[in-house]
Enzyme design. Structure first.
Site, short mmCIF file in Angstrom:
data_model
loop_
_atom_site.label_atom_id
_atom_site.label_comp_id
_atom_site.label_asym_id
_atom_site.label_seq_id
_atom_site.Cartn_x
_atom_site.Cartn_y
_atom_site.Cartn_z
N THR B 73 0.83 -1.21 0.00
CA THR B 73 0.00 0.00 0.00
C THR B 73 0.86 1.25 0.00
O THR B 73 0.63 2.19 -0.77
CB THR B 73 -0.94 -0.02 1.23
OG1 THR B 73 -1.76 -1.18 1.15
CG2 THR B 73 -1.80 1.23 1.27
N ASN B 152 -5.03 -9.28 -8.51
CA ASN B 152 -5.11 -10.06 -7.27
C ASN B 152 -6.41 -10.87 -7.16
O ASN B 152 -6.47 -11.83 -6.41
CB ASN B 152 -4.97 -9.16 -6.05
CG ASN B 152 -5.84 -7.93 -6.12
OD1 ASN B 152 -5.75 -7.13 -7.05
ND2 ASN B 152 -6.72 -7.79 -5.15
N GLN B 180 1.39 -9.21 -6.47
CA GLN B 180 0.96 -10.61 -6.65
C GLN B 180 1.95 -11.44 -7.46
O GLN B 180 1.79 -12.66 -7.54
CB GLN B 180 -0.42 -10.65 -7.32
CG GLN B 180 -1.55 -10.16 -6.42
CD GLN B 180 -1.85 -11.08 -5.25
OE1 GLN B 180 -1.55 -12.27 -5.27
NE2 GLN B 180 -2.43 -10.53 -4.19
N SER B 200 5.34 -6.45 -1.89
CA SER B 200 4.94 -6.63 -0.49
C SER B 200 5.43 -7.99 -0.01
O SER B 200 5.21 -9.00 -0.66
CB SER B 200 3.42 -6.55 -0.38
OG SER B 200 3.02 -6.80 0.94
N ALA B 201 6.06 -8.00 1.18
CA ALA B 201 6.71 -9.24 1.65
C ALA B 201 5.72 -10.33 2.04
O ALA B 201 6.00 -11.52 1.87
CB ALA B 201 7.62 -8.93 2.84
N HIS B 202 4.55 -9.94 2.55
CA HIS B 202 3.68 -10.97 3.13
C HIS B 202 2.95 -11.82 2.09
O HIS B 202 2.21 -12.74 2.43
CB HIS B 202 2.70 -10.38 4.14
CG HIS B 202 1.57 -9.58 3.57
ND1 HIS B 202 0.33 -10.12 3.36
CD2 HIS B 202 1.48 -8.29 3.18
CE1 HIS B 202 -0.49 -9.17 2.89
NE2 HIS B 202 0.20 -8.05 2.76
N CYS B 326 -21.47 -9.05 -0.35
CA CYS B 326 -21.64 -9.34 1.06
C CYS B 326 -20.33 -9.63 1.76
O CYS B 326 -20.28 -9.76 2.97
CB CYS B 326 -22.60 -10.50 1.24
SG CYS B 326 -24.28 -9.94 1.03
C1 LIG Z 1 -2.30 -6.19 -5.95
C2 LIG Z 1 -2.11 -5.71 -4.54
N1 LIG Z 1 -1.63 -4.48 -4.32
C3 LIG Z 1 -1.43 -4.00 -3.09
C4 LIG Z 1 -1.71 -4.76 -1.97
C5 LIG Z 1 -1.48 -4.17 -0.62
O1 LIG Z 1 -0.31 -4.66 -0.03
P1 LIG Z 1 -0.06 -4.54 1.54
O2 LIG Z 1 -1.05 -5.46 2.17
O3 LIG Z 1 1.35 -4.96 1.75
O4 LIG Z 1 -0.29 -3.11 1.91
C6 LIG Z 1 -2.22 -6.06 -2.15
C7 LIG Z 1 -2.55 -6.94 -1.01
O5 LIG Z 1 -3.46 -6.78 -0.27
C8 LIG Z 1 -2.42 -6.54 -3.47
O6 LIG Z 1 -2.91 -7.76 -3.69
#
Ligand SMILES: Cc1ncc(COP(=O)(O)O)c(C=O)c1O
Lengths: 123, 392
Positions: B73, B152, B180, B200-202, B326
């Site tokens: 983000t 995603n 992704q 993003s690492a997670h 929902c």
């Molecule tokens: C395509 C994409 N962009 C951005 C994010 C955001 O990443 P983060 O959760 O590290 O802020 C995500 C994940 O939620 C994602 O799938």
């Protein structure tokens, strides 16, 4: 997010289906919004003798549909049509705020079925 | 519940034990601030720089082009606002797509309210952008094109290489949200032709709350977090040392396993997709049939609502996600599916199954056994039970 009661009704919904030769039919919602419900009732002596539902929707939509059939069955029409969305939510031990519209759907569906019955007997 | 099958790896992934192990020393023993000059600080600085080298090499970048952030983000926000604010003299036009993650869409909405022009390119029924549309949309006021590497929700991989050729020729910056794809399919920033790339690492078995923004040398941008002089004045704030080390460890594992894992997962994905389509009448694939992430199986199962399926599967120990209204907290189904031209009534029936390192063939077969009767039960409960049986 959902109460145990909501989950229980979602798992084992009561009165699913359609009553045979219904005296009143209530159809509310629309598939574009994701929720759609059809309630059919059988009326005897101005009371709801039988009631069944069919619902396309989320867990809350199914649970509120199931709950309103339980609340309504056996009730005089005058009482049944007063069942509010809050009554349904309370009977389910509460609903998340963003799911209250599902209980509106169920309450409206029953009222529509009763109105349908009344319009038919007038004729 | 005797079985737990996690099929939401696109949402987040569990950390690998090796990643945690690599991170551990940096919380208590080697806790120094990488900006401090004494030994303890220099050790931490060394760990951050080693991580930077490894990550840079992984995507064909120079280590100086790697900026550590707090995740996808922040990287997306920094790329979009950082480019927009630094290039105001050139123009105020940004090109993106309607299928981006909210981390891209919301900064664009924010800028639109402040007078920027945002063009949302159309996507086809598979969620694919046409590079010709990028070319047509570029004007002499365009400062940035931001197009995700892979989506995603539906897993479609965008034709970035072709888009990169166009933006280079036109002299416009290209950003891609590679959250992704990084660690899952090979990425080379020069082959893709991108100037900025978010990570993003997670999403690759690393820790939450840490990421990277790759910024090509010479890119004109301003920081969005002002403060200390860390990261060459591009991103202020004391480094998340343990997180950065964890990300580098996750990259090291990906270097080793990515290619074989992509092959294994794409076979499982296809087994799952074919099984679902075979066993569930009117199941339809969402996203591109072949140009898709190796681990993404997403479908619409019209006549059954997404959240109701999700809850039913959860009771059987299966975790996944849906693009139905929902599940989003709004009354609108997924913006991605709608942008692909999928009608709302079908989008409400979407399911996303994303596979990962612990997914086995037995898991896939279990889902194929459990899901069809759930769909059948919900469809039987629907007042529209004819709609999905009919011609469609
Ligand atoms: C395509 C994409 N962009 C951005 C994010 C955001 O990443 P983060 O959760 O590290 O802020 C995500 C994940 O939620 C994602 O799938």
């Amino acid at each position: 997010m959902y109460s145990e009661k909501v989950m229980e009704h979602f798992r084992n919904p009561r009165n699913v289906g359609e009553v045979k030769k219904p005296d009143g039919i209530g159809e509310v919602g629309n598939p574009v919004c994701g929720d759609m419900m059809r309630i059919t009732i059988k009326v005897k002596d101005d009371k709801i003798k039988d009631i069944k539902f069919k619902t396309l929707g989320c867990g809350a939509a199914i649970a509120t549909s199931s709950m309103i059939t339980e609340l309504a069955i056996g009730k005089p029409l005058k009482e049944a049509e007063k069942i509010s969305r809050q009554d349904i939510a309370d009977a389910l031990d509460g609903l998340p705020a963003q799911k209250m519209h599902c209980s509106v759907l169920a309450a409206d569906g029953l009222r529509e079925a009763i109105a349908d019955y009344r319009s038919k007997i007038k004729k | 519940m005797d079985r737990l099958i996690y099929l939401d790896y696109a949402a987040t992934t569990p950390m690998r034990p090796e990643v945690l192990e690599a991170m551990m020393p940096y919380f208590i023993e080697d806790f120094g601030n990488p900006s401090s000059l004494y030994t303890l600080g220099r050790q931490a600085r060394g760990a951050v720089e080693d991580a930077r080298d490894r990550i840079a090499a992984f995507i064909g970048a120079n280590p100086r082009e790697i900026v550590f952030t707090s995740g996808g983000t922040e990287s997306d926000n920094m790329a979009i606002k950082g480019i927009a604010f630094a290039n105001e003299k050139k123009g105020n036009h940004i090109i993106t797509t309607p299928i981006e993650h909210h981390a891209v869409l919301e900064p664009c909405h924010f800028l639109a309210k402040r007078g920027y022009e945002i063009t949302y390119l159309p996507v086809d029924e598979h969620g694919m952008v046409d590079p010709a549309d990028v070319e047509k949309a570029i004007t002499n006021k365009t400062v940035l094109v931001s197009i995700m590497h892979a989506n995603n929700e539906v897993g479609t991989i965008e034709p970035l290489e072709e888009i990169g050729k166009i933006t280079r020729e036109k002299g416009v910056y290209l950003h891609t949200d590679a959250v992704q794809t990084f660690g899952h399919i090979p990425i080379n920033v020069n082959e893709l032709g991108v100037d900025l790339l978010s990570v993003s690492a997670h999403k690759l078995y690393g820790p939450k709350g840490v990421g990277v923004l790759y910024i090509r040398k010479g890119t004109r941008m301003v920081p969005t977090a002002h403060g200390g002089s860390q990261e060459n004045n591009r991103r202020a704030g004391t480094h998340n040392v343990a997180g950065i080390v964890g990300l580098a460890k996750a990259v090291e594992i990906a270097e080793r396993e990515m290619v074989s894992e992509a092959k294994r997962l794409s076979e499982l994905r296809d087994r799952l997709l074919h099984g679902l389509i075979e066993k569930i009448p009117n199941a339809r694939l969402t996203g591109h049939p072949t140009k898709r992430l190796p681990n993404n199986a997403s479908v619409c199962l019209v006549g059954a609502e997404g959240e109701a399926m999700l809850l039913s599967l959860d009771m059987e120990g299966i975790s996944l996600s849906s693009g139905s209204a929902c599940t989003s907290g709004t009354l609108e189904p997924s913006h991605v599916l709608l942008a692909m031209g999928i009608p709302a009534e079908i989008a409400h029936s979407s399911l996303r199954l994303t596979l990962g390192d612990k997914t086995t063939r037995e898991d896939v077969d279990y889902v194929l056994e459990i899901l069809p009767p759930i769909v059948e039960r919900l469809r039987a409960m629907s007042p529209l039970d004819e709609a999905w049986k009919g011609e469609q």
